[in-house]
Motif scaffolding. Structure first.
Motif, PDB file in Angstrom:
ATOM      1  N   ALA A  14       1.175   3.736  -3.084  1.00  0.00           N
ATOM      2  CA  ALA A  14       0.801   5.344  -2.901  1.00  0.00           C
ATOM      3  C   ALA A  14       1.860   6.186  -3.706  1.00  0.00           C
ATOM      4  O   ALA A  14       1.772   7.121  -4.249  1.00  0.00           O
ATOM      5  CB  ALA A  14       0.666   5.432  -1.938  1.00  0.00           C
ATOM      6  N   SER A  37       0.911  -1.085   0.008  1.00  0.00           N
ATOM      7  CA  SER A  37       0.104  -0.065   0.066  1.00  0.00           C
ATOM      8  C   SER A  37       0.858   1.357  -0.075  1.00  0.00           C
ATOM      9  O   SER A  37       0.665   2.165  -0.711  1.00  0.00           O
ATOM     10  CB  SER A  37      -1.113  -0.180   1.269  1.00  0.00           C
ATOM     11  N   SER A  38       1.750   1.280   0.776  1.00  0.00           N
ATOM     12  CA  SER A  38       2.629   2.766   0.824  1.00  0.00           C
ATOM     13  C   SER A  38       3.516   3.041  -0.186  1.00  0.00           C
ATOM     14  O   SER A  38       3.477   4.063  -0.937  1.00  0.00           O
ATOM     15  CB  SER A  38       3.695   2.573   2.042  1.00  0.00           C
ATOM     16  N   ALA A  95       3.160  10.905   0.778  1.00  0.00           N
ATOM     17  CA  ALA A  95       2.005   9.931   0.310  1.00  0.00           C
ATOM     18  C   ALA A  95       2.266   8.562   0.903  1.00  0.00           C
ATOM     19  O   ALA A  95       1.282   8.094   1.526  1.00  0.00           O
ATOM     20  CB  ALA A  95       1.778  10.106  -0.943  1.00  0.00           C
ATOM     21  N   ALA A  96       3.363   8.179   0.888  1.00  0.00           N
ATOM     22  CA  ALA A  96       3.767   6.772   1.457  1.00  0.00           C
ATOM     23  C   ALA A  96       3.651   6.725   2.742  1.00  0.00           C
ATOM     24  O   ALA A  96       3.281   5.865   3.276  1.00  0.00           O
ATOM     25  CB  ALA A  96       5.299   6.634   0.760  1.00  0.00           C
ATOM     26  N   SER A 133       1.822   8.615   4.794  1.00  0.00           N
ATOM     27  CA  SER A 133       0.258   8.759   5.119  1.00  0.00           C
ATOM     28  C   SER A 133      -0.237   7.304   5.119  1.00  0.00           C
ATOM     29  O   SER A 133      -1.097   6.649   5.778  1.00  0.00           O
ATOM     30  CB  SER A 133      -0.263   9.586   4.191  1.00  0.00           C
ATOM     31  N   ALA A 134      -0.175   6.417   4.016  1.00  0.00           N
ATOM     32  CA  ALA A 134      -0.424   5.109   3.639  1.00  0.00           C
ATOM     33  C   ALA A 134       0.083   4.165   4.866  1.00  0.00           C
ATOM     34  O   ALA A 134      -0.651   3.368   5.435  1.00  0.00           O
ATOM     35  CB  ALA A 134      -0.026   4.383   2.297  1.00  0.00           C
ATOM     36  N   GLY A 168      -1.789   3.949   8.658  1.00  0.00           N
ATOM     37  CA  GLY A 168      -2.717   3.297   8.788  1.00  0.00           C
ATOM     38  C   GLY A 168      -2.530   2.107   9.767  1.00  0.00           C
ATOM     39  O   GLY A 168      -1.755   1.295   9.743  1.00  0.00           O
TER      40      GLY A 168
END
Length: 454
Positions: A256, A252-253, A273-274, A276-277, A280
């Motif tokens: 992103a 996911s990261s 962005a990475a 932020s992913a 989670g």
């Protein structure tokens, strides 16, 4: 949230909006099969949809039969063709820190010569300090209760200190990458110290980077008040950083990071962005759930020396009679790995001695029992027949606890390990793919609504 000059939204107002939303928004997930939608970009068997090509990293956990079926196999994680298992074995047998060598390998595509390695290490050392005034303005002046949040904001703020922030040439992006790789651990430690002071009302202490330390040594030296750590502690953290350094382009990261890079944005936005992913709870926070599950088992008197005792507890978790009510045994199972997760194997096999030495032997034994018995419990209680192995989260949390790293820093440490992989994937995306990543969503909402007089 507190906004002193702004009237807060009342519970009554929010209830009206939320009730309206629930009444007017619904998607029947059964339609996914009708339209051939790959939810979560996953195939029906749980494997990932093939979305691109990469030469950086490969996570292998199964093979495909002639009929397309999944054939389980022992897990392998390759960094530029080198097996993680072999890299970690080299680090242990030669008793040297190798995380920086893995960073060079991921970024450049080959293992460094001795001269190249020394030059690269010196570059990292020289760029660990933050720009003048940055810590005071961006970190001390705007504390956050979440370290990942503060790290993300700090990375974005570095844009303002870069005269060539938008330059997408390889030379500039690689320079930005090395700077961020070096500075992110410092951002993490500073953000954590400010958090301790503001939110826990404890003293904070800041240490300047020491010349010549590996990343693992640098983290432990700046994180601890007395800057004291043992060689064994630093070596264990170095292995953990190596295990987290990359995991392919589809996680996911990293995905992103690739999506944002594909539109031609700057390095700071892509890495933010990475981050932020990764923030989670389903990704960077998974090992926290493992440790809370472990703590409950230990508090409940489950005996890590008894198969029967542990099996009863694990079955109680599956039946939602223990644990957090999710019915999940955290740290077990992986979307790619079937018979083994090579990262979990490395951490498991290299943490036992220090765990016992520092008083965490019983906890370690409990995790070993979970790894051994959870697949059996899943089969007996839930009818799960596919292979289920321990994943990295089962052992990374205990490694961090052994090292005195508190839960709030689990995801941030993951981030400082993974940033080199993110930067490598960003460079590859910019250099070779040259197409905006844009998947499609099928519209299933209402049509032809008429505007009526209100």
């Amino acid at each position: 949230m507190l906004y002193p000059k702004t009237k807060p939204l009342s519970e009554e107002e929010m209830k009206i909006f939320c009730d309206e939303y629930r009444e007017n928004n619904h998607i029947d997930l059964a339609m996914c099969e009708k339209y051939g939608v790959k939810r979560g970009l996953r195939n029906d068997d749980g494997t990932g949809v093939l979305a691109g090509l990469t030469s950086i990293c490969d996570a292998q956990g199964y093979e495909r039969g002639e009929d397309g079926s999944v054939i389980p196999k022992e897990g392998r994680l390759l960094y530029r063709g080198y097996a993680l298992k072999d890299l970690c074995k080299e680090a242990v047998e030669q008793d040297r820190f190798m995380f920086e060598e893995v960073l060079y390998l991921l970024l450049v595509g080959k293992k460094p010569t001795r001269i190249e390695f020394e030059m690269f290490k010196q570059m990292i050392t020289n760029h660990r300090e933050l720009p003048d005034g940055f810590a005071e303005t961006m970190i001390f002046g705007a504390p956050s209760p979440n370290i990942m949040n503060k790290m993300t904001r700090s990375v974005l703020a570095m844009y303002s200190y870069d005269e060539n922030a938008e330059d997408l040439s390889l030379e500039n992006v690689l320079s930005q990458s090395i700077n961020l790789i070096a500075q992110l651990p410092t951002m993490m430690v500073y953000a954590y110290q400010v958090y301790r002071h503001v939110y826990q009302h404890q003293s904070m202490y800041f240490h300047f980077p020491i010349e010549g330390l590996s990343t693992a040594e640098h983290v432990l030296a700046t994180l601890r008040g007395n800057q004291s750590y043992t060689h064994e502690e630093a070596k264990l953290l170095d292995l953990a950083l190596m295990c987290y350094a990359d995991h392919g382009g589809g996680n996911s990261s990293t995905f992103a990071d690739r999506v944002v890079s594909s539109v031609g944005t700057d390095t700071y936005s892509a890495i933010a962005a990475a981050l932020s992913a990764l923030k989670g709870s389903k990704l960077g926070g998974a090992n926290i759930k493992v440790m809370r599950q472990l703590d409950e088992l230990m508090r409940s008197g489950v005996n890590p020396d008894s198969d029967a005792s542990v099996k009863r507890a694990l079955k109680a978790i599956l039946n939602k009679e223990m644990g957090d009510g999710s019915g999940l045994i955290y740290g077990i199972g992986h979307v790619i790995y079937t018979l083994s997760d090579p990262r979990a194997v490395v951490l498991r096999d290299n943490s036992a001695e220090l765990a016992r030495k520092l008083g965490h032997g019983k906890e370690y034994d409990m995790l070993r029992m979970i790894e051994k018995l959870a697949p059996e419990c899943l089969r007996e209680e839930m009818g799960v027949t596919k292979p289920m192995c321990a994943n990295i989260d089962l052992y990374s949390g205990i490694v961090f606890r052994i090292l005195g790293i508190e839960e709030r820093l689990y995801a941030p440490v993951f981030a400082i390990a993974r940033i080199g992989g993110w930067c490598a994937h960003r460079m590859e995306e910019l250099a070779f793919n040259n197409r905006v990543i844009r998947p499609a969503y099928k519209y299933v909402g209402p049509e032809n609504l008429k505007i009526k007089d209100q």
